[in-house]
Design a protein around this motif. Structure first.
Motif, PDB file in Angstrom:
ATOM      1  N   ARG A 185      11.922   6.182   3.793  1.00  0.00           N
ATOM      2  CA  ARG A 185      10.640   6.664   4.310  1.00  0.00           C
ATOM      3  C   ARG A 185      10.660   6.776   5.836  1.00  0.00           C
ATOM      4  O   ARG A 185      10.124   7.742   6.409  1.00  0.00           O
ATOM      5  CB  ARG A 185       9.520   5.711   3.869  1.00  0.00           C
ATOM      6  N   GLU A 244       2.472   6.297  11.821  1.00  0.00           N
ATOM      7  CA  GLU A 244       3.034   5.675  10.617  1.00  0.00           C
ATOM      8  C   GLU A 244       4.460   5.190  10.870  1.00  0.00           C
ATOM      9  O   GLU A 244       4.860   4.115  10.393  1.00  0.00           O
ATOM     10  CB  GLU A 244       3.006   6.670   9.460  1.00  0.00           C
ATOM     11  N   GLU A 267       0.833  -1.214   0.000  1.00  0.00           N
ATOM     12  CA  GLU A 267       0.000   0.000   0.000  1.00  0.00           C
ATOM     13  C   GLU A 267       0.860   1.254   0.000  1.00  0.00           C
ATOM     14  O   GLU A 267       0.546   2.234  -0.692  1.00  0.00           O
ATOM     15  CB  GLU A 267      -0.908  -0.015   1.227  1.00  0.00           C
ATOM     16  N   LYS A 268       1.974   1.233   0.748  1.00  0.00           N
ATOM     17  CA  LYS A 268       2.870   2.391   0.828  1.00  0.00           C
ATOM     18  C   LYS A 268       3.894   2.401  -0.303  1.00  0.00           C
ATOM     19  O   LYS A 268       4.681   3.356  -0.401  1.00  0.00           O
ATOM     20  CB  LYS A 268       3.620   2.380   2.167  1.00  0.00           C
ATOM     21  N   LEU A 312       5.765   1.358  10.360  1.00  0.00           N
ATOM     22  CA  LEU A 312       6.841   1.003   9.439  1.00  0.00           C
ATOM     23  C   LEU A 312       8.025   0.374  10.168  1.00  0.00           C
ATOM     24  O   LEU A 312       8.693  -0.523   9.622  1.00  0.00           O
ATOM     25  CB  LEU A 312       7.288   2.235   8.660  1.00  0.00           C
TER      26      LEU A 312
END
Length: 520
Positions: free
Chosen positions: A380, A490, A368-369, A494
């Protein structure tokens, strides 16, 4: 922020007061601490002086006064009054407060407010909580040994005549609080408004209940640690502290008083009632209500209604958070390590299903990311860490500015409220009498003036502009706080996904390494 506390004693052994101030005592039992030879151990550091005792000791001066005036012969008679002035720990560093200076302030305070009473003034460098706060003990005999000149704070002849006993009334305590505030202002020491309650109200009884409970809990946790067990509780809470936290938890998520009282009863069984404009709370297991004044300033009616109105304003921001959230990404379980530690076959089956679900969640998140490469994932995470740290720094800066504005607003309100009194003081016929009548109000007014002078404010700001600036900072803070929380969530996901990927490939490496060893 110097504070003053009062204790009274009916102990007829006057020497015990001086013994407590000069020798080490167990803070829980009150018994003296003995050395190897069974003798009481002196305190490491203290300063002690006596007043109104002549050539006699404090104990002898009190006994002579009792015999002379024929008082304090009963068991229920108050023999001594004990006042403790505790200074702000920061005063020692910021304002050069030493034990000698504190002792001098204590002696002057005792002479001005307890004239004619035999007294001990003793300064200690630290308190029970080891916060480093210098404090002064003032112990006075309850009986006045000589007639003194009448002071403005003395109401009745018994307050200045010889052979009369000291009265610690609410008016006297108010006068002493104002005197402490004036003393700190003149000595350039940190001070708060002692005439208004600040935060939670913790009585002497509750304070020592918490200390004794924490001591018992620490001993129990030490035994558990020695047995290799993990303690489930590390901080002891009194019943009143639990009650405060339960009320705070409900207050933070309700918007009306009806909802607040209903949810308190539903979740915790706490009843709320209002009587004469004051709130009282009754936890389960009690029949007598506890007034908000005994719990916290924040739980009084005015503060509760203010908090509820603020919750209404934030309801639009809170509402999206109540929507259904997806399951959080959780770490994979190290099955081999847990099986080696003694887990059974049933656990291994459950762990395989658990890891399969978490691995599928991890893959879905990375797809999705669009973070299917290791470099992209690392990049990221670094970006999110930067956003997280920047937003947090802005939130802290805005919060500090809001606290400063709130403090300025408080002083400004006090200044405008009592400025007419200060102006009237210049025109009345008897300024001394007028000043004594409004001593507390004028002391707060002078503290506000000192704050303006210390901060270089020659032109005072407008209240409406201050409120508008506060609201602007609050909205900015909410915006940056939302960014901070979003980056934090987030970033946490992650990082968990990164750990899962690393754990998965370590498992693959171990599974491929075993056959190679068998071939050799």
């Amino acid at each position: 922020m110097a504070t003053i506390k009062h204790l009274s004693s009916k102990n007829s052994n006057y020497a015990a007061a001086e013994s407590y101030l000069t020798f080490q005592h167990n803070e829980y039992t009150g018994l003296p601490i003995l050395d190897e030879k069974g003798r009481p151990k002196l305190r490491d550091s203290y300063l002690l002086d006596t007043l109104e005792c002549g050539e006699s000791s404090f104990a002898m001066a009190c006994l002579i006064a009792n015999r002379k005036y024929g008082k304090n012969g009963g068991r229920e008679d108050v023999k001594t009054h004990h006042y403790i002035i505790s200074f702000d720990p920061k005063d020692a560093v910021e304002n050069d407060l030493t034990m000698e200076r504190a002792q001098a302030l204590g002696l002057q305070f005792c002479k001005e407010n307890f004239p004619g009473h035999p007294a001990i003034v003793c300064t200690h460098p630290d308190g029970h909580n080891s916060a480093g706060n210098i404090h002064v003990h003032i112990v006075i005999g309850s009986l006045r040994v000589r007639t003194v000149e009448r002071q403005p704070f003395m109401d009745k002849p018994c307050d200045w005549e010889a052979g009369k006993k000291h009265r610690c009334t609410s008016a006297m305590l108010r006068h002493l609080r104002v005197a402490v505030m004036e003393m700190c202002e003149q000595a350039d020491l940190n001070q708060i408004n002692l005439l208004e309650a600040q935060g939670d109200h913790v009585s002497e009884r509750e304070y020592w209940a918490q200390r004794r409970g924490q001591r018992r809990l620490d001993h129990a946790n030490a035994k558990l640690a020695a047995e290799g067990q993990q303690p489930t509780q590390t901080v002891y809470q009194t019943e009143l502290d639990k009650l405060r936290k339960q009320i705070y938890a409900v207050l933070n998520k309700t918007t009306t008083f009806e909802e607040f009282s209903a949810l308190l009863m539903q979740e915790h069984g706490i009843a709320v009632k209002e009587s004469r404009g004051r709130l009282s709370y009754c936890p389960p297991g009690r029949t007598k209500f506890i007034t908000a004044k005994k719990l916290s300033k924040k739980l009084e009616k005015e503060q509760v209604l203010t908090a509820l109105s603020q919750n209404i304003q934030l309801a639009t921001a809170i509402q999206p958070a109540s929507e259904q959230k997806p399951d959080k990404i959780r770490k994979l379980v190290d099955i081999q390590a847990n099986v080696a530690a003694g887990k059974g076959i049933g656990y291994e089956r459950w762990a395989k299903k658990f890891n399969l679900k978490r691995w599928s969640q991890t893959l879905c998140l990375l797809q999705e990311k669009k973070l299917l490469s290791e470099d992209a994932l690392h990049q990221r995470i670094a970006e999110l860490q930067t956003q997280h740290d920047d937003a947090l720094a802005v939130v802290k800066d805005l919060d500090a500015r809001m606290v400063s504005l709130k403090e300025l607003r408080g002083h400004l309100v006090v200044y405008r409220q009592y400025k007419p009194l200060a102006q009237k003081l210049q025109t009345v016929r008897n300024p001394a009498k007028f000043k004594e009548q409004h001593r507390a109000e004028l002391a707060v007014y002078e503290a506000a003036c000192a704050y303006f002078k210390a901060n270089g404010l020659r032109t005072l700001p407008d209240l409406k502009k201050l409120d508008a600036e506060y609201q602007t900072l609050s909205s900015e803070k909410n915006g940056f706080y939302t960014r901070y929380k979003k980056a934090q969530i987030e970033l946490r996901e992650l990082r968990t996904a990164q750990q899962n990927v690393e754990a998965f490939f370590r498992k693959e490496e171990r599974s491929h390494a075993v056959p190679q060893q068998e071939v050799k």
